[in-house]
Enzyme design. Sequence first.
Site, short mmCIF file in Angstrom:
data_model
loop_
_atom_site.label_atom_id
_atom_site.label_comp_id
_atom_site.label_asym_id
_atom_site.label_seq_id
_atom_site.Cartn_x
_atom_site.Cartn_y
_atom_site.Cartn_z
N SER A 160 33.72 -13.20 14.22
CA SER A 160 33.44 -12.11 15.16
C SER A 160 34.74 -11.54 15.71
CB SER A 160 32.51 -12.60 16.26
OG SER A 160 32.03 -11.53 17.03
N ASP A 185 22.00 -8.96 11.96
CA ASP A 185 22.93 -9.04 13.09
C ASP A 185 22.78 -7.81 13.98
OD1 ASP A 185 25.18 -9.14 14.79
OD2 ASP A 185 26.39 -10.14 13.26
N HIS A 200 23.75 -12.94 14.55
CA HIS A 200 25.18 -13.01 14.85
C HIS A 200 25.62 -14.42 15.21
CE1 HIS A 200 28.97 -11.00 15.62
NE2 HIS A 200 29.10 -11.72 16.71
#
Length: 357
Positions: free
Chosen positions: A148, A213, A242
């Site tokens: 991320s 996501d 996610h």
Amino acid sequence: MGGITSSIAAKFAFFPPSPPSYTVIADESCGGRLCIPEVPRRDGVDVLKLRTRRGNEIVAVHIKHPKSTATLLYSHGNAADLGQMFEIFVELSLRLRINLMGYDYSGYGQSTGKPTECNTYADVDAVYKCLKEQYGVKDEQLIVYGQSVGSGPTIDLASRVPNLRGVVLHSPILSGMRVLYPIKRTYWFDIYKNIDKIGMVNCPVLVMHGTADEVVDCSHGKQLWELCKEKYEPLWLSGGGHCNLEIYPEFIRHLKKFVLSLSKSKADTSGSNKTTVVSENQPKPSESSTSDASEPRPKPSESGTSDAFKLRPDIPEASRNSLDSRLEKSKKSNKPEKSRMSTDRVDRFRRRKGLVW
């Protein structure tokens, strides 16, 4: 100007757990070596404090595997710290048979300073320097892993170090602004301009992203994969969110496959200046399948195979996450669930607007 921009952006991009999930103490029974009392004591684990070029002191852990052939430098996501990530680090080291170095950004956990884009670049550089000088890791033995927001410092480092063994991008972002808005150009005040840097990465790149996501759209991962010079077969996890890719058996299988391919390619091309490990059966990035598309995909709760991560039951589920899992929880049933990030104090407006990645 850049410092002001990073400070403003940090208010939207960084959410260190508060209070931190761990402490660092000197263990007198081990000659004053640093340790983290909140996690299980293990052999072959070093706890370190590293000084960055910006004057901050960051905490890092080095996990040694006795049969390792490579080292993984892991940059975690934005709402976790080392105490929460420790068991995942141990699990990855065991499953992949590699040494692993994880660290907390400035302002996270017991690291000093404030979390900013510039500080995270200095943080990853300090860890990279430690691996080279203290552990003797060569660039050709190093795999850098960014999850991320951690894709920012990971791609920045990889764009500057030409001979890395490989790069793993886990639910990566194109840039900070592109998480919030579908912009077509890069603005000066944007942060983590991965879209502009990925083309300077010269080693094989694995991209993994969940197709469901809702924090960082899967299109981020797909576009970064398209822009890579040395593409490795990507992993588009159908239904993956996610914060939960680790619970899918395909996740660790594909990582193992990537690490093994890098080792084989390195052995096969010793004396060559370039290693190519692009899969011959590369799926198109537009496909919403995984590399194991022919297999029935278990629901996360049914992932009981040997390839699913099995964390200790007493470890908080936050160790699976590096973002605000409340976004995921809102999509589930009304059954009460223990918060994975109970220390996260992101206000409702930011969560509703998706300002968490």
